[in-house]
Every structure is written in structure tokens, then in C-alpha cells.
Design a protein around this motif. Structure first.
Motif, mmCIF file in Angstrom:
data_model
loop_
_atom_site.group_PDB
_atom_site.id
_atom_site.type_symbol
_atom_site.label_atom_id
_atom_site.label_comp_id
_atom_site.label_asym_id
_atom_site.label_seq_id
_atom_site.Cartn_x
_atom_site.Cartn_y
_atom_site.Cartn_z
ATOM 1 N N PRO A 1 0.824 -1.205 0.000
ATOM 2 C CA PRO A 1 0.000 0.000 0.000
ATOM 3 C C PRO A 1 0.863 1.261 0.000
ATOM 4 N N PRO A 2 0.634 2.200 -0.929
ATOM 5 C CA PRO A 2 1.431 3.433 -0.943
ATOM 6 C C PRO A 2 1.016 4.354 0.189
ATOM 7 N N ASP A 3 1.923 5.190 0.607
ATOM 8 C CA ASP A 3 1.608 6.190 1.627
ATOM 9 C C ASP A 3 0.513 7.112 1.087
ATOM 10 N N PRO A 4 -0.619 7.285 1.805
ATOM 11 C CA PRO A 4 -1.740 8.081 1.293
ATOM 12 C C PRO A 4 -1.362 9.509 0.915
ATOM 13 N N SER A 5 -0.562 10.162 1.748
ATOM 14 C CA SER A 5 -0.204 11.547 1.440
ATOM 15 C C SER A 5 0.710 11.626 0.215
ATOM 16 N N ALA B 1 11.879 11.146 -10.599
ATOM 17 C CA ALA B 1 12.118 12.141 -9.553
ATOM 18 C C ALA B 1 12.393 11.445 -8.220
ATOM 19 N N PRO B 2 13.414 11.892 -7.480
ATOM 20 C CA PRO B 2 13.755 11.252 -6.195
ATOM 21 C C PRO B 2 12.587 11.227 -5.219
ATOM 22 N N GLU B 3 11.772 12.261 -5.239
ATOM 23 C CA GLU B 3 10.668 12.330 -4.276
ATOM 24 C C GLU B 3 9.641 11.226 -4.482
ATOM 25 N N PHE B 4 9.626 10.628 -5.696
ATOM 26 C CA PHE B 4 8.651 9.572 -5.981
ATOM 27 C C PHE B 4 9.323 8.215 -6.148
ATOM 28 N N SER B 5 10.493 8.059 -5.575
ATOM 29 C CA SER B 5 11.213 6.789 -5.705
ATOM 30 C C SER B 5 10.415 5.621 -5.125
ATOM 31 N N ALA B 6 9.678 5.890 -4.050
ATOM 32 C CA ALA B 6 8.884 4.826 -3.423
ATOM 33 C C ALA B 6 7.705 4.408 -4.303
#
Length: 415
Positions: A167-171, A202-207
């Protein structure tokens, strides 16, 4: 002078045969039309038209009927489309205004067109390959499943499930969704796929990289799927009551081949600037050798020609009517995509009309783009016997096409 008179006689024969569906004789023609010549002269001219291939005499001593060539000459010289009154324009708006979605509008439009013409009406939904992204949402359904909801500029709503490992982090998911909408709004789905691939790096969306890759693949698949178009059909039962079933059997067989019908009508609508007509053998479809097809495209596909470096911004055109699908809850989309099929209608005869100031709230092109209209995004068509009322059918098809163009046009234009 003689040639001009013969063509006037041909036109009169076609008009009378369309009206009566009985062979037309020289005496009846002289009596009904002010041709300025004797019945004997008309008879000689009709014989000449037969020799030229415009008319045929089905039985000895009987009158004559138009050939395919005769109908083509007649259609090519229909100088103007019939003028419609304000009351007729209101009739089409009243019938279609209660629609709750694009799919409902297309179904209603098919029933309306079939009712007007007494023939088979066929309407396609906008092709995803010719649409641009208006909005997308990612809604968690289960631990490892997300629901992707895509809304295009033409009002189409498409759903697709995406699998994730965890599950991805909601925020973070909300932030990613917002960035996708900001960068891809107003782009074609193939262009949106490239934007999403860029975000995935983008590093911020690596997850979320696996999710972003899956989303990009899904966008690209939607853009390439030329068959992802629904077809709405109506009027087969009405036509069956007017014609011999033996005569209609090949037509009904042809209607079963929906891919063939869609290809024919799409090609016809794209080749014509307004309304295209294919008569008999011109359809290149064995089941339609005794039928005619009238088709018109609706909507406009746009090429974005982006120069903004990949950052989109919202633009909108306010309008008066039509289903605005933005703001609906995700669960409200479920089941909204209607299945194509044949629907019997008993709405009575409604006159054809053109839209009057009809449009919907639609998202415009992103900043830095210079949209240019290309081919229509879908088609409206009517299929009937070769002795159909061409003027009335062309008017009805054109009217419904203009209504639908106004409905989905970002600028509310009537086309």
C-alpha cells in the motif's frame, strides 16, 4: 439545354421514387412536375437516362427507378442542407438534455436519430487515441490494488486497476496524483505516459516508481487501443417493420460485423468536411450493396505541440449544459460505461435539429500549447435502403453530430 432538362427529369424521378417507392412513369412525371415538355419528350429523355446508366426499367412497360449512379448524381447536387426551425432545434435539446453521462447521451442520440429517419442509427464513442487527459484519480481499493479513473476532454470515463506490491503512503499518493494532473492535463494519453515516466525518475517519488511505471504503461496502452470505442445502435426493429425481411437479411448480417461498420463510417466521416454518403457498392461491404450509409464526424482531436517544458496549467470554458463528470465520487463511475447494443424506441417522429448554444464545462489546453483541430473524434451515422430520403437523413445526421460536437467541445463550438 437538352442535357439540363434530362438532369431535371432525373432529379424528379429520384424524388418521386423516394416518396412512393414505385417505378415512375413519364405520364405521372409530366403531371406532377412543370417540365415544360410533352409526355413523349419526357419518355424519350428517360430512355436516354437509362442508356446513360442513371435509370433502370425493372419490368417491360413499367416506369423507371434510379440506379446507384442516379442516386449519386442526386446526392452530389443536394446544394444545401434543410433549414431547421427554432421549434425543431428545441426538440432535439429537450430529448437529449436529461442525459447523466456521455454514454447516456450517445444512447439517447442513437434512439433520436433512428426515430427521425426510420433507419438504423449508429454512433461511436470518442476514441481514446484522439482524446486528451482532463483528470485522473488513483483510488485505493484493496491492500495491493488501486483503481485508476481517467476522464478525457470528450467526457469519456475509463477505469483500470493497477497492482502494487504494498500500500502506498496516502499523502505521497495524493501528492503524486496532483503532480500527474498538473503536468499532464490537456495532453494526449501517449504524451501523458511520457510525463509520468519523467515523474517516476524524480527522487521524491522513488517509493512509487513501480506504480508510476505501471501508470505510464496503462496510459500508453489506452492511447494505442484503436478498438477501445463503444458503438451505440438503434432502429433495427423499426426498419424491419418497413422493409421485407428477405431484403434486410444481408443488412442485418453486415450490422453484426461492428468492426467493419465502424471502419466504414469512420473513414466516410473523416473524408468529408460535413456529411459523407456511400451508396451501395461504394460501401465495399457485401451486406450493404442495397443500402446507403450517411455519416458525419463529431468533435475535434487536438495536437498539443507543447512548448511549456512539461508543466500544464488549467484552462476552462464555462458552458450551459451536458454532463460534467468532474467532481463525481470514484464509486459513481462504476458501471457508467454502457455496453453497446440495439435498442428499440417508440418516441414518435421528431424533426431533426441543430444544437443552439449547447456546450459543457470543459478543460482547455494547457499553457504553452497551441491546439489545432485535426480529425473528428467519433462519428454519427445512419444506414438505410438506397431509396432513403437523403436530404432528411443528411440533415438529421448533421444535426446530431453538431449537437455532440458542441457537447464535448472545449470552446462550445457547434462545429
Amino acid at each position: 439545354m437538352e442535357q439540363t432538362r434530362r438532369m431535371l427529369i432525373l432529379r424528379a424521378v429520384v424524388e418521386d421514387y423516394i416518396r412512393s417507392q414505385e417505378p415512375v412513369g413519364s405520364s405521372a412525371l409530366t403531371r406532377k412536375h412543370h417540365l415544360g415538355v410533352s409526355s413523349a419528350t419526357v419518355r424519350n429523355d428517360m430512355a436516354a437516362l437509362e442508356d446513360m446508366g442513371y435509370l433502370i426499367q425493372p419490368h417491360t412497360s413499367a416506369g423507371r427507378i434510379p440506379t446507384e449512379l442516379g442516386y449519386r448524381y442526386f446526392v452530389d447536387r443536394l446544394s444545401t442542407v434543410m433549414t431547421l426551425s427554432p421549434a425543431q432545434k428545441r426538440a432535439i435539446g429537450a430529448f437529449l438534455n436529461g442525459s447523466v453521462s456521455l454514454q447516456d447521451t450517445l444512447q439517447r442520440s442513437a434512439r433520436l436519430l433512428a426515430s427521425i429517419t426510420g433507419q438504423v442509427a449508429v454512433i461511436s464513442s470518442p476514441a481514446l487515441s484522439k482524446s486528451v487527459l482532463r483528470h485522473m484519480e488513483l483510488v485505493p481499493l484493496a491492500t495491493e490494488t488501486l483503481l485508476l479513473v481517467v476522464i478525457t476532454d470528450t467526457g469519456s470515463v475509463v477505469q483500470h486497476t493497477l497492482r502494487v506490491d504494498s500500500p502506498p503512503d496516502p499523502s505521497l499518493l495524493d501528492y503524486f496524483t496532483r503532480k500527474v494532473n498538473e503536468s499532464s492535463q490537456g495532453l494526449s494519453l501517449s504524451e501523458a505516459a511520457m510525463e509520468v515516466r519523467g515523474l517516476a525518475l524524480a527522487p521524491e517519488f522513488s517509493a512509487l516508481r513501480p506504480l508510476a511505471d505501471g501508470l505510464a504503461i496503462t496510459f500508453a496502452s489506452m492511447a494505442e487501443d484503436e478498438q477501445a470505442t463503444d458503438m451505440y445502435m438503434a432502429g433495427t426493429s423499426r426498419l424491419a417493420h418497413q422493409q421485407s425481411l428477405n431484403e434486410l437479411a444481408p443488412l442485418f448480417d453486415a450490422l453484426e460485423e461492428q468492426v467493419v461498420i465502424m471502419r466504414l463510417m469512420s473513414s466516410l466521416s473523416e473524408e468529408s468536411n460535413d456529411v459523407g454518403v456511400a451508396i451501395g457498392s461504394e460501401t465495399h461491404t457485401p451486406g450493404l450493396l442495397n443500402a446507403s450509409v450517411v455519416s458525419s464526424g463529431y468533435g475535434h482531436s487536438f495536437s498539443s505541440n507543447r512548448t511549456d517544458g512539461g508543466t500544464g496549467s488549467e484552462g476552462s470554458a464555462q458552458a450551459s449544459r451536458g454532463p460534467d463528470l468532474r467532481g463525481q465520487k470514484a464509486q459513481g463511475y462504476a458501471g457508467d460505461r454502457a455496453q453497446p447494443g440495439i435498442h428499440k424506441v417508440d418516441t414518435g417522429h421528431i424533426q431533426a435539429s441543430e444544437p443552439s448554444g449547447v456546450a459543457v464545462q470543459a478543460t482547455g489546453a494547457s499553457a504553452g500549447q497551441s491546439p489545432s483541430p485535426d480529425k473528428p473524434v467519433a462519428f454519427v451515422g445512419s444506414i438505410g435502403p438506397t431509396h432513403m430520403d437523403y436530404a432528411a437523413t443528411m440533415t438529421a445526421v448533421r444535426a446530431v453530430a453538431r449537437y455532440l460536437t458542441a457537447l464535448i467541445s472545449p470552446t462550445g463550438e457547434e462545429g
